[in-house]
Design an enzyme around this catalytic site. Structure first.
Site, PDB file in Angstrom:
ATOM      1  N   SER A 169      33.965  38.001  32.863  1.00  0.00           N
ATOM      2  CA  SER A 169      35.410  38.277  32.920  1.00  0.00           C
ATOM      3  C   SER A 169      35.728  39.660  32.362  1.00  0.00           C
ATOM      4  O   SER A 169      36.788  39.888  31.794  1.00  0.00           O
ATOM      5  CB  SER A 169      36.204  37.207  32.143  1.00  0.00           C
ATOM      6  OG  SER A 169      35.932  35.918  32.628  1.00  0.00           O
ATOM      7  N   ARG A 170      34.793  40.625  32.553  1.00  0.00           N
ATOM      8  CA  ARG A 170      34.954  41.921  31.904  1.00  0.00           C
ATOM      9  C   ARG A 170      35.535  43.013  32.796  1.00  0.00           C
ATOM     10  O   ARG A 170      35.988  44.037  32.298  1.00  0.00           O
ATOM     11  CB  ARG A 170      33.616  42.410  31.348  1.00  0.00           C
ATOM     12  CG  ARG A 170      32.623  42.865  32.384  1.00  0.00           C
ATOM     13  CD  ARG A 170      31.511  43.742  31.781  1.00  0.00           C
ATOM     14  NE  ARG A 170      30.716  43.047  30.805  1.00  0.00           N
ATOM     15  CZ  ARG A 170      29.613  42.352  31.081  1.00  0.00           C
ATOM     16  NH1 ARG A 170      29.206  42.242  32.339  1.00  0.00           N
ATOM     17  NH2 ARG A 170      28.928  41.773  30.122  1.00  0.00           N
ATOM     18  N   GLU A 228      36.838  33.052  34.009  1.00  0.00           N
ATOM     19  CA  GLU A 228      36.123  31.866  33.528  1.00  0.00           C
ATOM     20  C   GLU A 228      36.994  30.915  32.720  1.00  0.00           C
ATOM     21  O   GLU A 228      36.584  29.788  32.428  1.00  0.00           O
ATOM     22  CB  GLU A 228      34.916  32.314  32.695  1.00  0.00           C
ATOM     23  CG  GLU A 228      33.810  32.865  33.571  1.00  0.00           C
ATOM     24  CD  GLU A 228      33.021  33.997  32.945  1.00  0.00           C
ATOM     25  OE1 GLU A 228      31.794  33.894  32.894  1.00  0.00           O
ATOM     26  OE2 GLU A 228      33.634  34.987  32.520  1.00  0.00           O
ATOM     27  N   GLY A 233      37.904  40.815  43.806  1.00  0.00           N
ATOM     28  CA  GLY A 233      39.062  41.705  43.892  1.00  0.00           C
ATOM     29  C   GLY A 233      39.018  42.844  42.899  1.00  0.00           C
ATOM     30  O   GLY A 233      40.058  43.462  42.615  1.00  0.00           O
ATOM     31  N   ALA A 247      46.521  43.195  30.202  1.00  0.00           N
ATOM     32  CA  ALA A 247      45.842  42.174  31.007  1.00  0.00           C
ATOM     33  C   ALA A 247      44.727  41.501  30.213  1.00  0.00           C
ATOM     34  O   ALA A 247      44.215  42.044  29.229  1.00  0.00           O
ATOM     35  CB  ALA A 247      45.274  42.800  32.278  1.00  0.00           C
ATOM     36  N   LYS A 248      44.355  40.316  30.658  1.00  0.00           N
ATOM     37  CA  LYS A 248      43.216  39.593  30.102  1.00  0.00           C
ATOM     38  C   LYS A 248      42.257  39.240  31.240  1.00  0.00           C
ATOM     39  O   LYS A 248      42.653  39.178  32.403  1.00  0.00           O
ATOM     40  CB  LYS A 248      43.662  38.290  29.413  1.00  0.00           C
ATOM     41  CG  LYS A 248      44.531  38.496  28.186  1.00  0.00           C
ATOM     42  CD  LYS A 248      44.922  37.164  27.551  1.00  0.00           C
ATOM     43  CE  LYS A 248      45.773  37.382  26.300  1.00  0.00           C
ATOM     44  NZ  LYS A 248      46.166  36.118  25.642  1.00  0.00           N
ATOM     45  N   GLY A 249      41.007  38.990  30.888  1.00  0.00           N
ATOM     46  CA  GLY A 249      40.064  38.468  31.865  1.00  0.00           C
ATOM     47  C   GLY A 249      40.337  36.990  32.084  1.00  0.00           C
ATOM     48  O   GLY A 249      40.507  36.229  31.126  1.00  0.00           O
ATOM     49  N   GLY A 288      33.593  39.815  45.553  1.00  0.00           N
ATOM     50  CA  GLY A 288      34.586  38.874  46.041  1.00  0.00           C
ATOM     51  C   GLY A 288      35.685  38.575  45.044  1.00  0.00           C
ATOM     52  O   GLY A 288      36.565  37.759  45.302  1.00  0.00           O
ATOM     53  N   THR A 291      38.217  43.575  34.814  1.00  0.00           N
ATOM     54  CA  THR A 291      39.602  44.019  34.661  1.00  0.00           C
ATOM     55  C   THR A 291      39.805  44.711  33.323  1.00  0.00           C
ATOM     56  O   THR A 291      40.465  45.753  33.246  1.00  0.00           O
ATOM     57  CB  THR A 291      40.566  42.830  34.805  1.00  0.00           C
ATOM     58  OG1 THR A 291      40.504  42.339  36.150  1.00  0.00           O
ATOM     59  CG2 THR A 291      41.993  43.240  34.491  1.00  0.00           C
TER      60      THR A 291
END
Length: 789
Positions: free
Chosen positions: A560-561, A747, A521, A742-744, A519, A563
């Protein structure tokens, strides 16, 4: 919900892909809204049986006798298992301390005692009712501080014999692990401090609240392999952990991909998959096991309750000198739901925050008790640590008579500073985030003749509004209004990801990944990254989730890994494809490969841009005998390019009833290059909602180990009518470690929200609620004690 983007630098992308940073719809969205998407519960192999689990009614007891003879004799029942059938088999994500079925003692209300597979779910439940279990009740312990005292009941005397034991705990009763991170000389730091203050903040148990409960289906194949479908976000780790528990080679288990119906950190644990596996093996037929929501709330893997003791030394002008955080996490009955080598949580580097502190130490204790075992929930351990620290910072500012925002600016890290525990962050945006939040929230615009605390919200008309931030409020006379700030950092977790990109003769591109779509993306991000690198329309790229027998290894989503790790793996694979195509294009164009330039839909000679080959034409040639394949792999520890955030919450409190309303949250979030605008802003909104729930609503109420609100009608989760207005500013010009900078972000926005609300409530009322969540009852009692009603 309003979003603004702050950008003062050029994008770090090497090209200008058309979808990068745009609000692109989910690639799987149409299937979902049309009801065509496949979730685990939709999978029903031929000959499917239904599983059910008998759970303990007691928090701690010895199993004296189990008689399952009547259940085994029931027509339509194909397998009945008890702990004695599986004695000695334990599992876990790192520490294998969870028995598939309890075989000597039960350690919490909800512990699995027996399991049944039958022709229908109703028949399986009827069979469970026929199983007789005799217990000898034993003393139980529920408080982690009490559990560490001499004489407390020992829940795992054999701990040091378990597979996966890391040996990171001294001889303290029920201590599962102790992780210490330190910098400087703490004793010297406190000796040099002019002032020392200590505060304690406590946190409840919280369930993740995903829509889809945990589901697992296992089918035994004729060749001895097992095929598994599970609502689990880490299919390769699930495969490996199950294989290790049952003494199989990983290749004997194939985990098939399905969409995950919500995760919020909780879908990485094995939960009932091992017992489902055991039932399928015993029955010789496929078995499906579905946890109902009462089981979810009483026997899954919720966020850990915790006690945080913060002690800090300062100079009289407010500079931090020494800080000691003692975090005591209630692990519940088992530790096997945690994947880190320490069998703890990643809390340490959030318990000292984002401040310049010469001497700091964090001790993080993980303690067994007779409660529901804790697992991962979005930013596990980090929420408890960040909220405790940021409330503690406001308490310190109050003791010193300083504005809490100015106090943070005084001590905030800047570029070139080390973090309090020796972190070496790059691109530090903390002070910038604080100043932008200050301006957006109107922190300095409220000027009244009243004291800073207990301001009355009285509005004769909109023009005379004294709403924090200068806007008209819906508040009524007599309400007290307040604001609070909290800050944090959060980057992406380390891990390993791999991806394949295949180009077919018709020009279509397929990305093969072993990650999950829960969920968030993730699949859309991977498609955008590959389309951007190959300069193709997004609709020309398709992402396929492969099972563990066909997809390359991926550690799974979380932390948050995805991406950063998955995106970089896909980017590498796309670049390998691009390199191979450029080499062939060079032959046709009569130039060197390094002179080939990729433009939207074509390859051309940089020196003669009018001469080129269309992507599809070139694909037809290079993939005539099979797809052109590029492979990418990315593995890292937590990168130094973290994200920073500052949030300001505004509240209204009715002093007569204690009723609290959070009216607005203004946040500034350092997110790097946005890949998908909808995805990034959705994650930020969702994080704030979770933080809001943590602060004012959510709690699994436990009494003597029993969950007192085991139904969704009693367990409160934020809904659209509850949440405040959000206003967010996105800082995008400090590049991260992900593709195109980009960053995660999954969270980052969650961490400061609850602390900002606690601080705002104090600003409004003069009282501190240090036992979350903040309820009307707690506020009313505190106001009465404070004499503020």
């Amino acid at each position: 919900m309003r979003f603004a983007t702050m950008k003062s630098m050029k994008s770090t992308a090497t090209n200008s892909p058309s979808t990068l940073g745009q609000a692109v719809p989910r690639v799987e969205g149409l299937e979902k809204v049309a009801g065509l998407a496949c979730y685990t519960a939709d999978v029903s192999p031929p000959g499917l049986l239904w599983g059910a689990v008998l759970r303990s009614p007691l928090p701690h007891a010895r199993i004296a006798r189990v008689d399952a003879s009547r259940a085994r004799a029931l027509p339509g029942v194909h397998a009945v298992l008890t702990g004695q059938d599986l004695a000695g088999i334990r599992y876990g994500r790192r520490l294998n301390d969870i028995p598939v079925l309890a075989f000597d003692r039960v350690l919490f209300i909800g512990d699995k005692v027996a399991a049944v597979a039958a022709e229908s779910r109703e028949l399986a439940e009827a069979a469970l009712a026929m199983i007789e279990v005799e217990y000898e009740e034993l003393p139980a312990v529920f408080d982690p501080l009490e559990a560490m005292q001499p004489g407390a009941p020992l829940l795992h005397p054999e701990l040091r014999t378990y597979r996966g034991w890391a040996g990171q705990a001294p001889e303290i009763p029920n201590l599962l692990s102790l992780e210490t991170v330190a910098r400087g000389d703490l004793e010297r730091g406190f000796a040099e401090s002019e002032l020392v203050f200590e505060h304690t903040i406590t946190f409840p148990m919280i369930h993740q609240g995903y829509i889809e409960p945990n589901v697992c289906t296992v089918a035994a194949e004729a060749d001895g392999t097992f095929r598994i479908w599970a609502s689990n976000k880490s299919q390769f780790l699930l495969r490996n952990d199950l294989a290790a528990a049952f003494g199989l080679a990983p290749e004997q288990i194939v985990v098939e991909p399905t969409l995950v119906g919500g995760d919020f950190g909780g879908k990485g644990a094995l939960l009932d998959a091992p017992v489902c596996f055991a039932l399928a093996r015993a029955a010789g037929r496929p078995v499906k096991l579905v946890m109902d929501y009462t089981e979810e709330l009483t026997a899954a893997n919720p966020r850990h309750p915790a006690v945080a003791i913060m002690r800090t030394g300062l100079t009289r002008d407010g500079r931090l000198v020494a800080h000691h955080a003692k975090l005591v996490f209630n692990s519940g009955a088992y530790g096997g739901h945690k994947p880190l080598p320490s069998v703890g949580l990643a809390a340490s580097h959030h318990a000292a925050g984002v401040y310049r502190i010469p001497h700091a130490r964090v001790d993080s204790y993980m303690v067994y008790t007779n409660q529901v075992p804790g697992g991962h929930m979005r930013a596990p351990g980090e929420v408890q640590a960040t909220v405790a620290l940021e409330v503690h910072m406001d308490l310190l500012a109050e003791q010193l008579g300083l504005d809490p925002l100015e106090f943070r600016l005084l001590n905030a890290v800047e570029e070139g500073d080390e973090g309090p525990l020796g972190e070496r962050w790059q691109g530090i945006q903390l002070k910038r985030c604080i100043q932008l939040a200050r301006e957006a929230a109107g922190w300095d615009r409220l000027q009244t003749a009243e004291t800073p605390r207990r301001r009355e919200a009285f509005y004769p008309d909109d023009s005379a509004s004294r709403r924090l931030g200068g806007e008209a409020s819906k508040g009524a006379p007599g309400l007290r209004v307040g604001r609070g700030i909290a800050v944090c950092q959060r980057g992406s977790a380390g891990g390993q990801a791999n991806a394949e990109v295949r180009v077919y003769a018709d020009g279509s591109v397929v990305v093969l990944t072993g990650t999950s779509e829960s969920g968030t993306g993730a699949l859309t991000v991977l498609a955008q990254v590959v389309a951007a690198e190959l300069q193709l329309p997004l609709e020309q790229v398709r992402v396929e989730m492969g099972g563990t027998d066909v997809a390359p290894f991926d550690q799974g989503s979380g932390g948050s890994r995805t991406t950063v790790n998955g995106g970089n793996a896909a980017l590498q694979a796309a670049r390998e494809v691009r390199r191979q195509m450029a080499e062939l294009a060079a032959e046709y164009l009569g130039c060197a490969p390094e002179a080939v330039e990729v433009q939207p839909g074509r390859f051309c000679d940089r020196g003669r841009p009018e001469v080129g080959l269309g992507f599809q034409v070139l694909a037809a040639r290079v993939a005539a005998e099979g797809p052109l394949v590029g492979r990418g792999s990315f593995s890292t520890r937590m990168p130094s390019q973290t994200g920073f955030a500052a949030q300001i919450a505004e509240v209204e409190v009715d002093p007569e009833t204690g009723q609290l309303e959070v009216t607005r949250v203004v946040g500034v979030h350092d997110v790097g290059q946005i890949i998908n605008y909808h995805g990034a802003t959705g994650q930020i909104d969702g994080g704030i909602v979770l933080g809001f729930g943590c602060g004012v609503l959510e709690e699994l109420r436990l009494e003597n180990g029993r969950v007192g609100n085991p139904h969704l009608g009693d367990y409160r989760i934020p809904c659209s009518a509850d949440v405040p207005t959000f206003e967010s500013i996105l800082v995008t010009d400090a590049p991260g470690a992900g593709p195109f900078g980009a960053k995660g972000v999954a969270e980052l926005s969650l961490l400061p929200t609850a602390a900002a609300i606690v601080n705002a409530v104090h600003d409004a009322t003069g009282v501190w609620i240090l036992d979350l969540p903040i309820t009307a009852e707690k506020l009313r009692r505190a106001l009465a004690r404070h004499g503020s009603t």
